[in-house]
Motif scaffolding. Sequence first.
Motif, short mmCIF file in Angstrom:
data_model
loop_
_atom_site.label_atom_id
_atom_site.label_comp_id
_atom_site.label_asym_id
_atom_site.label_seq_id
_atom_site.Cartn_x
_atom_site.Cartn_y
_atom_site.Cartn_z
N PHE A 85 0.63 -1.03 -0.04
CA PHE A 85 0.06 0.68 -0.16
C PHE A 85 1.02 1.40 -0.04
N LEU A 86 0.16 2.32 -0.05
CA LEU A 86 1.04 3.73 -0.64
C LEU A 86 0.05 4.36 -0.23
N VAL A 87 0.13 5.79 0.91
CA VAL A 87 -0.83 6.45 1.64
C VAL A 87 -0.79 7.34 0.23
N THR A 88 -2.09 7.21 0.07
CA THR A 88 -2.41 8.82 -1.18
C THR A 88 -3.54 10.53 0.23
N CYS A 89 -3.69 10.15 0.95
CA CYS A 89 -4.19 10.68 1.94
C CYS A 89 -4.23 9.69 3.09
N CYS A 90 -3.90 11.46 4.70
CA CYS A 90 -3.91 11.20 5.78
C CYS A 90 -4.42 12.74 6.72
N GLU A 91 -5.32 12.58 7.27
CA GLU A 91 -5.77 13.55 7.71
C GLU A 91 -6.35 13.46 9.17
N PRO A 92 -6.02 14.18 9.93
CA PRO A 92 -6.38 14.10 11.51
C PRO A 92 -8.84 15.23 11.03
N LEU A 93 -9.19 14.52 12.09
CA LEU A 93 -10.74 14.38 11.03
C LEU A 93 -11.21 15.08 12.67
N GLY A 94 -11.96 15.73 12.17
CA GLY A 94 -12.93 17.28 13.32
C GLY A 94 -14.58 16.39 13.43
N SER A 95 -14.83 16.95 14.41
CA SER A 95 -16.19 17.03 14.33
C SER A 95 -17.45 17.16 13.41
N ASP A 96 -16.56 17.76 12.02
CA ASP A 96 -17.33 17.90 11.05
C ASP A 96 -17.19 17.09 10.19
N SER A 97 -16.82 15.84 10.60
CA SER A 97 -16.28 14.26 9.45
C SER A 97 -17.51 13.94 9.04
N THR A 98 -17.59 13.32 7.77
CA THR A 98 -18.94 12.96 7.76
C THR A 98 -18.47 11.13 6.99
N VAL A 99 -19.66 10.59 7.17
CA VAL A 99 -19.92 8.40 7.16
C VAL A 99 -19.94 8.56 5.37
N GLY A 100 -19.01 8.00 5.03
CA GLY A 100 -19.98 7.21 3.18
C GLY A 100 -20.88 6.30 3.36
N HIS A 101 -21.51 6.27 2.52
CA HIS A 101 -22.90 5.52 2.53
C HIS A 101 -22.19 4.31 1.19
N LYS A 102 -22.19 3.33 1.24
CA LYS A 102 -21.86 1.91 0.98
C LYS A 102 -23.06 2.31 -0.86
N GLU A 103 -22.84 2.10 -1.69
CA GLU A 103 -23.22 2.18 -2.86
C GLU A 103 -24.88 3.50 -3.00
N PHE A 104 -24.63 4.25 -2.72
CA PHE A 104 -25.34 5.30 -2.90
C PHE A 104 -24.41 7.33 -2.69
N GLN A 105 -25.20 7.22 -4.24
CA GLN A 105 -24.95 8.32 -5.67
C GLN A 105 -25.62 9.13 -5.41
N VAL A 106 -26.07 10.70 -5.47
CA VAL A 106 -27.26 11.43 -5.25
C VAL A 106 -26.88 12.27 -6.73
N ASP A 107 -27.06 12.88 -7.70
CA ASP A 107 -27.11 13.91 -8.90
C ASP A 107 -27.44 15.06 -8.00
N GLY A 108 -26.25 16.62 -8.39
CA GLY A 108 -27.44 17.61 -8.01
C GLY A 108 -26.07 18.18 -7.04
N ALA A 109 -26.93 19.04 -6.20
CA ALA A 109 -25.93 20.38 -5.74
C ALA A 109 -25.76 19.26 -3.92
N SER A 110 -24.97 19.73 -3.49
CA SER A 110 -23.71 18.87 -2.49
C SER A 110 -25.65 19.23 -1.27
N ALA A 111 -25.45 18.30 0.04
CA ALA A 111 -26.21 18.39 0.04
C ALA A 111 -25.57 17.64 1.29
N VAL A 112 -25.78 18.08 2.99
CA VAL A 112 -25.61 17.26 3.95
C VAL A 112 -26.32 17.49 4.50
#
Length: 93
Positions: free
Chosen positions: A43-70
């Motif tokens: 493995f090679l590390v391509t990104c590593c950063e600390p997470l804060g309280s504004d981190s997000t949870v990814g959804h498996k196989e879930f995609q939304v078209d259009g504007a960003s929504a949180v």
Amino acid sequence: MAESGHLYTHVNFTARSSKEGSKEQLFFAELYNCGKRRAPGGFLVTCCEPLGSDSTVGHKEFQVDGASAVRKNIDIAWWFACSPGTLHPRGDN
């Protein structure tokens, strides 16, 4: 997850400084699955950063078209091929 013919893995881990009294910090890392010919661990590390309280949870196989929504720290504008509990940094990083 596969992207443009390359395989990547997203992980969360905790680490802390060796200084006395330091606190653990949660991190996000993206690893490129390159194989042992390119890196001893495969493995090679391509990104590593600390997470804060504004981190997000990814959804498996879930995609939304259009504007960003949180909603409730779930970024539904981005698709993550990760388990629902894997935390990600907010934005393009």
